[in-house]
Structures are given as C-alpha cells and as structure tokens.
Motif scaffolding. Structure first.
Motif, PDB file in Angstrom:
ATOM      1  N   TYR A 126       0.349  -5.876   0.564  1.00 55.73           N
ATOM      2  CA  TYR A 126       1.784  -5.716   0.830  1.00 55.73           C
ATOM      3  C   TYR A 126       2.161  -4.235   0.923  1.00 55.73           C
ATOM      4  N   GLY A 127       1.636  -3.419  -0.011  1.00 52.45           N
ATOM      5  CA  GLY A 127       1.942  -1.992   0.034  1.00 52.45           C
ATOM      6  C   GLY A 127       1.400  -1.323   1.282  1.00 52.45           C
ATOM      7  N   THR A 128       0.202  -1.745   1.719  1.00 54.60           N
ATOM      8  CA  THR A 128      -0.380  -1.170   2.939  1.00 54.60           C
ATOM      9  C   THR A 128       0.458  -1.520   4.163  1.00 54.60           C
ATOM     10  N   CYS A 327      -3.001   9.480   2.827  1.00 54.59           N
ATOM     11  CA  CYS A 327      -1.597   9.814   2.546  1.00 54.59           C
ATOM     12  C   CYS A 327      -0.951   8.778   1.634  1.00 54.59           C
ATOM     13  N   ARG A 328      -1.274   7.501   1.838  1.00 52.20           N
ATOM     14  CA  ARG A 328      -0.674   6.453   0.992  1.00 52.20           C
ATOM     15  C   ARG A 328      -1.110   6.605  -0.459  1.00 52.20           C
ATOM     16  N   GLN A 329      -2.399   6.852  -0.678  1.00 51.47           N
ATOM     17  CA  GLN A 329      -2.859   7.036  -2.050  1.00 51.47           C
ATOM     18  C   GLN A 329      -2.231   8.278  -2.677  1.00 51.47           C
ATOM     19  N   GLY A 330      -2.014   9.313  -1.889  1.00 52.22           N
ATOM     20  CA  GLY A 330      -1.327  10.484  -2.420  1.00 52.22           C
ATOM     21  C   GLY A 330       0.102  10.185  -2.817  1.00 52.22           C
ATOM     22  N   MET A 331       0.790   9.348  -2.032  1.00 50.11           N
ATOM     23  CA  MET A 331       2.157   8.974  -2.356  1.00 50.11           C
ATOM     24  C   MET A 331       2.247   8.124  -3.619  1.00 50.11           C
ATOM     25  N   LEU A 332       1.150   7.466  -4.005  1.00 50.25           N
ATOM     26  CA  LEU A 332       1.156   6.592  -5.178  1.00 50.25           C
ATOM     27  C   LEU A 332       0.814   7.329  -6.469  1.00 50.25           C
TER      28      LEU A 332
END
Length: 371
Positions: A126-128, A327-332
């Motif tokens: 869902y997050g992806t 980028c997504r992992q950085g935002m988390l």
C-alpha cells in the motif's frame, strides 16, 4: 532460644501447624527456607506459628511467604505484630511486581509471525502504491510546467549517479564478460563448437548482463545514497522545513533523482555492454585465436542489435524502481540513527529484489512475443 532459624513439624496437639523459632535473617535462611518450602507446600492446609521467632528480615519473610504458595494467605500465619507488618509489606511488594508472561505455544507463535508478515507485506504494498501515485502526480505537474524543474539538482544527481559510477560499471562488466567467455569456451570445447562462444557472449552480455549488472550496482550505490541523503534530511527536519516554506519534497528531492537515473542508466548500460563484449572478445582471442575483427563480424551477422534494444527497454523501468525505492525508504526514516541504518539496508535489498523481478517479468513477456 536458638539463634539459628529452625522449624518443627506439627505435633499431635496442633495438627497441621508448623512452629518456627530462632533468627530468620541473613544467609542461614536460604537452606532452611528451601526445606520449609518443600515441607509446607506438601501440606496445603497447614499453618505457621512464628511467635517464637526472635528476629526476621526480608529474606526470612520471603521464605515464609514462598512456603505458603504463589498466592500466600497471611491468615495462615500467627506472628508478633512487627513480624506480621514485615510479612504484609513483602507480600504487597511481591503482588505489585509485574508477572512474567508465558510465551505462546510454537504453533501460535508461528501463526503470529506469518500474520505479522502478511500485514507487513500488505502495508508495504500500500505504501509503495501511494508513493508511486504521488510521484506520478508530481511528474505530470512538473512536465506540464517545465519551469518547476530544478535543472541544477538534476544535473548534479546525474553526474553523481552516472559519471561517478562509470568506472565500477565498466570494470565489473568487463570481468563478467570474460567469465562468460571462459565458461562458454570450456563448455563448448567438449562438442567441438568453440566458435559459438562468440554468440553466447554476445547474447548473454547484450541481453542480460549489461543491464542487470548495471542496475544491481546502481541499487547498491545510488539507492543507498538516496535513502541516506533524504533520511538525514528527515532526521534534521529539513524535509519538514521544506513543507513549511511551501516546497514539495517530492518535487525538490524525489523527482530530480528519478530523472537523473532515467537519463544515466541507458548510457551506463551501453558502456557496460561494450565493456562486457570487450572482456569476452579478449578471452576468445587469447584462448581460440579469434581476432577482434572476426568477433565483431560474427556479432553483427549472428547476434545483431535486437538483444541490446531489448535490454535497453528494461532500463527506464529499473531506473524508476531503483530511484523510487531509495527515495521512499529515505522518506520513511524516523528521528534516530537506527532507523536510518534500517532504511538504507531496506533500500538496497528491495531495489535488488525489484531488479530481479522486473528482469524476470520482461523475460516472460519477450518469450511470449518470441523476441
């Protein structure tokens, strides 16, 4: 009166009543306390007479309470008021102590782990999808108004992700091509078909190894860097400051990185393919005596450029996956270093998994299309 702690079994007149005497304190309580516990717990209807006890400390009171079971009843004890107050205090302290919970059984623990894994996968999916949707919105908005593009950031990211990665990509794929050539020559020699090692090297390098090795290196190099950079900005609240100033972090941080990889990964794939073919050509020249001219002629006649364009068609999808995951992992990332380390590791692992999955999907598609 004896100063050592002692107890006596019930007599015929006081059935079920154990009498304690002496000083129930200090180190001697340990041995006599274990004996008392073993004796009294076998007689659940018994009582304890502590009126002859001279002195008692917390160790003695704890031994007396343990003799009465897990939930001692003070009404089964006769003692002097000061000793009774000590027993009540120790009993209250024991009751307020958090009880150790017994763990679930192996089957339940296994099912719980499976359930948590399924929920984690669902949340990650869902997050992806949410991240991909937001990135698509920002990309569409930026392309409709090119003035919003931060060209300086895009060029800087392209240099760091592209030109700086060129040496490691060339060296790695050169040796990969040489290894494929060695294996091909040694295997085909058994059938007297060494010359077909040229076709093996050409198809393997141009179709698979050029793009896959490039993407894996970028996953370990760029995805981790993107996660660490954005994660550090999250830890120092720079991302929150951007939102306060009205700057979209996706537009300022994510889009330039995705655009940089989209631009550079085809160029890196071309350089990797050339380096891999050079490594294979060197092996065939040294082992079979087939010169570079013969190698290139067989490549043009029997392999062609179709496999290279098939590999290049995977490049944009892999670029988006690598940059998006980083980028997504950085935002988390949260506000601690442990979270940063976990997210950087997750970025590399997920990016490599995505590369293998994308390559497998493309292989199935092109197999159905007979390409």
């Amino acid at each position: 009166m004896s100063l050592t702690p002692v107890f006596s079994a019930p007599d015929t007149e006081q059935a079920g009543e154990y009498r304690l005497a002496g000083d129930w304190c200090g180190a001697p309580v340990q041995e006599i306390g274990d004996s008392l516990i073993h004796t009294v717990r076998g007689d659940p209807a018994s009582t304890l007479d502590l009126t002859e006890v001279r002195r008692m400390d917390i160790a003695g009171a704890w031994a007396v309470l343990r003799a009465l079971g897990a939930e001692p009843e003070l009404k089964r004890i006769r003692a002097r008021p000061e000793h009774m107050r000590l027993l009540e205090m120790v009993a209250r302290a024991d009751a307020s102590r958090p009880k150790r919970r017994t763990g679930p059984g192996p089957i339940r623990a296994f099912l719980e782990r499976v359930g948590r894994g399924v929920i984690s996968v669902a949340d990650e999916t869902y997050g992806t999808l949410a991240f991909a949707g937001q990135l698509m919105v920002v990309t569409g908005r930026t392309l409709m108004d090119p003035r919003r593009i931060r060209w300086a950031s895009c060029v800087s990211m392209a240099e760091r992700a592209g030109l700086d990665a060129l040496p490691i990509v060339i060296v790695t794929t050169f040796f990969i091509g040489a290894v494929v050539g060695l294996l091909g020559v040694n295997t085909l020699r058994q059938f007297g078909a060494e010359v077909f090692a040229v076709e093996l090297i050409g198809i393997a390098v141009t179709r698979e190894f050029g793009i896959v090795i490039t993407a894996v290196l970028l996953a370990g190099r760029s995805a981790s860097a993107f996660a660490a950079e954005i994660g550090s900005m999250k830890m120092t609240q720079e991302v929150d400051a951007m939102r306060v100033l009205g700057v979209d972090p996706f537009e300022a941080l994510v889009f330039p990185r995705v655009a940089a990889l989209l631009l550079t990964i085809p160029l890196l794939t071309f350089a990797a393919t050339v380096a891999g073919l050079m490594g294979g050509a060197l092996v065939t020249w040294s082992m079979l005596g087939l010169g570079p001219t013969f190698f290139m002629n067989r490549m043009v006649e029997n392999v062609g450029d179709n496999h290279f364009w098939i590999a290049l068609s995977k490049a944009p999808v892999m670029a988006i996956a690598i940059a998006g995951i980083g980028c997504r992992q950085g935002m988390l990332v949260k506000g601690d270093v442990l979270s940063l380390g976990k997210r950087v590791t997750a970025a590399v692992v997920q990016a490599i998994f995505a590369i293998i999955l994308i390559d497998a999907i493309f292989a199935l598609i092109y197999m159905e299309l007979d390409l």
